[in-house]
Design an enzyme around this catalytic site. Structure first.
Site, short mmCIF file in Angstrom:
data_model
loop_
_atom_site.label_atom_id
_atom_site.label_comp_id
_atom_site.label_asym_id
_atom_site.label_seq_id
_atom_site.Cartn_x
_atom_site.Cartn_y
_atom_site.Cartn_z
N SER A 21 32.26 67.37 87.57
CA SER A 21 33.44 68.20 87.35
C SER A 21 34.51 68.07 88.45
O SER A 21 35.03 66.98 88.67
CB SER A 21 32.95 69.64 87.20
OG SER A 21 33.98 70.50 86.90
N ALA B 68 38.31 82.52 85.70
CA ALA B 68 39.61 82.49 86.37
C ALA B 68 40.01 81.06 86.71
O ALA B 68 41.20 80.71 86.72
CB ALA B 68 39.54 83.34 87.64
N ASP C 179 36.64 66.46 85.01
CA ASP C 179 36.03 66.11 83.72
C ASP C 179 36.79 66.76 82.56
O ASP C 179 36.32 66.77 81.42
CB ASP C 179 34.54 66.47 83.67
CG ASP C 179 34.28 67.96 83.83
OD1 ASP C 179 35.16 68.66 84.38
OD2 ASP C 179 33.20 68.43 83.42
P1 NG1 Z 1 29.53 77.88 91.11
O1 NG1 Z 1 29.51 76.71 92.05
O2 NG1 Z 1 28.18 78.37 90.64
O3 NG1 Z 1 30.42 78.97 91.65
C1 NG1 Z 1 31.46 76.72 89.67
C2 NG1 Z 1 32.48 77.70 89.14
C3 NG1 Z 1 31.99 78.22 87.81
C4 NG1 Z 1 31.72 77.09 86.83
C5 NG1 Z 1 30.84 76.03 87.48
C6 NG1 Z 1 30.66 74.81 86.62
C7 NG1 Z 1 33.90 79.26 90.37
C8 NG1 Z 1 33.96 80.39 91.33
N1 NG1 Z 1 32.67 78.82 90.05
O4 NG1 Z 1 30.23 77.37 89.76
O5 NG1 Z 1 32.91 79.11 87.31
O6 NG1 Z 1 32.91 76.55 86.34
O7 NG1 Z 1 31.33 75.63 88.77
O8 NG1 Z 1 31.51 73.75 86.89
O9 NG1 Z 1 34.94 78.79 89.93
ZN ZN Z 2 34.94 70.67 84.96
#
Ligand code: NG1
Ligand code: ZN
Length: 553
Positions: A67, A381, A283
């Site tokens: 991602s 968000a 991604d």
């Molecule tokens: P984590 O690393 O668990 O905070 C992050 C994003 C999630 C989600 C995932 C998947 C924030 C605060 N956290 O997760 O919302 O999108 O990556 O890619 O944006």
């Molecule tokens: Zn992504």
């Protein structure tokens, strides 16, 4: 009866040896440095075959991506038949399989088959795709080895955005049924969404300036280019950050995560007052919008703002058309996480008057909760989200129960919207098109959209700690229960600020702990964020250099 090809699985397993690492299936599957993932990929190939056998030979997907993270990271997640994330109970099987010794892989497979009553004789169909990361081709190779060792029929779709992979999985599994989602090819994806976008833009009143699209130097860049011929000429786009040959540029000072977290425009991105910008992530499943105000200040429109726009519009149009389902008026609801800006939640509850549910971070939680509504709008968000429309809602819209020209137009608009939006999963490009269509329908600019509510100043920080798994949360991740006493210290800080809010949780995708803070002014919000980050670093296991801006407490 056919049984597990034990020798084949074991031999191949020895070619993909497990490193001395403990793997966890986190927020979005396994995420690590790409060069540590070979054994995990092989084993996920095996597991995908089992999952397909379990679900009556339905097609199971696997997406290889990390991602918004840099190129050295990579990851894999499995995708269930309708494009949803892997059922949570199977995350345990995935973690167990990923952490077993090489020689034990066949017996762990056998134990999963027993636990899930899987008949080995059922055929299995698996599809895989990857983003543009340097480790992608090798990792897909390991996945294919796994799927083939288990005797699965596997198709490699090459380079795809994450939402394209989810789309294809859903389209393959619904082909020839009344729920057919579309033609299961890359072109089918462009054509379905592109045709709906051209139809919906007939309603458009806004003439947008050229939209600058930041491709994060990732897979979204070439795929957006490929999409353009299907989008008609109602909006003109100009693409930036499209270099997928220099891996160091991926998500580097560009992309949706950079813009959201840094609260500024990407580098190498021309913006003057009046320019509209849109950033995809690496991604292409997250999207963030922004513009520069006349006074030169930068203004961002994030996932919360997208949810606010879509919820208010769908509610208004359903009311305008007097849309009625057999169960009564359609239930429109929004699902958010603790990262949602407090002002957006208040706006949705008090002004739009829709129910808002709070769930833990991760699309799997949001998606599941959104399924409970006729129109379930879920956005993190950070710009990841989509809208789920119930069968009853789509049917009612298609029946065109409206009478007046306004009512008929509202219904046709809603019908097009159900096709522009990729309901299989959050999709940056499809979400961008949906937002443009809604704004154009309302005759709104980005500036007017930005006036829906006034954000509470907010900030995110990352803290490197020795063991992030020592942090345990409750109440949709808004409170820490461990380390014991940590929440009391945070509460004591929050209490000092007007409209203060702060929480801490371990990331599921990076080896860090995240700090979030809100307060009445930018200055107070920053102080609260830096103080809480300082508390975590100083008292709860911070490692490495202490960031100079963390406040001592
Ligand atoms: P984590 O690393 O668990 O905070 C992050 C994003 C999630 C989600 C995932 C998947 C924030 C605060 N956290 O997760 O919302 O999108 O990556 O890619 O944006
Ligand atoms: Zn992504």
């Amino acid at each position: 009866m056919a049984s597990i090809p034990t020798e084949q699985v074991k031999d191949a397993s020895l070619k993909h040896p497990k490193p001395n690492t403990t793997f966890t299936y986190g927020t979005a599957g396994f995420r690590l440095k790409g060069d540590l993932l070979d054994s995990v990929m092989y084993r996920m190939g095996l597991l995908a075959v089992l999952r397909s056998k379990k679900l009556n030979s339905k097609v199971i997907g696997a997406m290889v991506t990390a991602s918004h993270n840099p190129d050295q990271d990579n990851g894999v997640k499995l995708v269930d038949p309708l494009g949803e994330m892997l059922e949570q109970s199977w995350e345990l099987h995935a973690t167990h399989l990923a952490n077993s010794a090489d020689v034990d892989v066949p017996s762990v497979l056998a134990s999963i088959c027993t636990a899930e009553s899987i008949s080995w004789s059922a055929p299995a169909h698996v599809v895989v795709a990857r983003d543009t990361r340097s480790t992608g081709p090798k990792l897909v190779g390991a996945f294919l080895d796994g799927a083939r060792a288990a005797g699965g029929d596997v198709t490699d779709y090459g380079v795809f955005t994450t939402p394209q992979l989810h789309y294809v999985v859903r389209a393959l599994n619904t082909k020839g049924t009344p729920e057919a989602y579309g033609v299961p090819t890359e072109e089918g994806y462009y054509k379905k969404i592109g045709d709906a976008f051209k139809r919906i833009m007939k309603f458009g009143k806004t003439k947008f300036p050229t939209i600058h699209v930041d491709g994060a130097n990732g897979v979204g860049a070439p795929k957006f280019k490929a999409f353009l011929p299907y989008l008609g000429d109602s909006v003109s786009f100009s693409a930036f950050n499209e270099d997928i040959t220099d891996f160091s540029k991926l998500n580097n000072k560009c992309g949706a995560d950079f813009v959201k977290v840094q609260q500024k425009q990407p580098e190498n991105f021309p913006m003057t007052p009046g320019t509209y910008g849109v950033s995809l992530d690496g991604d292409a499943d997250r999207v963030i919008f922004y513009f520069v105000k006349k006074d030169g200040t930068f203004r961002m429109l994030d996932g919360d703002t997208i949810a606010a726009l879509l919820a208010s519009t769908v509610s208004q149009l359903s009311q305008l058309a007097s849309l009625t389902l057999p169960s009564g008026s359609p239930r429109v609801g929004v699902v958010q996480t603790a990262y949602a800006n407090g002002a957006s939640t208040r706006y949705l509850r008090e002004t739009v008057r829709v129910p808002v549910s709070m769930v833990p971070t991760g699309v799997k939680h949001l998606h599941h909760e959104a399924e409970g509504f006729d129109v379930g709008i879920y956005f993190e968000a950070n710009g990841h989200g989509t809208v789920l429309f119930s069968e009853g809602f789509v049917k009612a819209v298609k029946e065109r129960g409206g009478k007046t020209p306004e009512q008929l137009a509202a219904l046709e608009f809603l019908e097009c919207l159900t096709d522009v939006i990729n309901q299989a999963v959050g999709d940056a490009i499809s979400d961008m098109l949906a937002v443009l269509a809604v704004l154009a329908y309302k005759g709104w600019s980005f500036e007017q959209w930005g006036e829906l509510y006034t954000e509470v100043p907010n900030r995110q920080e990352k803290v490197k700690v020795a063991n992030r798994l020592a942090f345990k949360t409750t109440n949709a991740e808004q409170e820490l229960v461990e380390p014991v006493g940590s929440q009391d210290r945070i509460n004591a800080e929050v209490a000092k600020y007007k409209n203060g809010r702060s929480f801490v949780r371990p990331s599921g995708t990076e080896d860090i702990v995240r700090v979030y803070a809100e307060a009445d002014t930018r200055e107070n919000c920053d102080k609260l964020a830096y103080t809480v980050a300082g508390i975590i670093f100083d008292h709860y296991g911070g490692v490495g250099d202490r960031p100079a801006h963390f406040v001592k407490n």
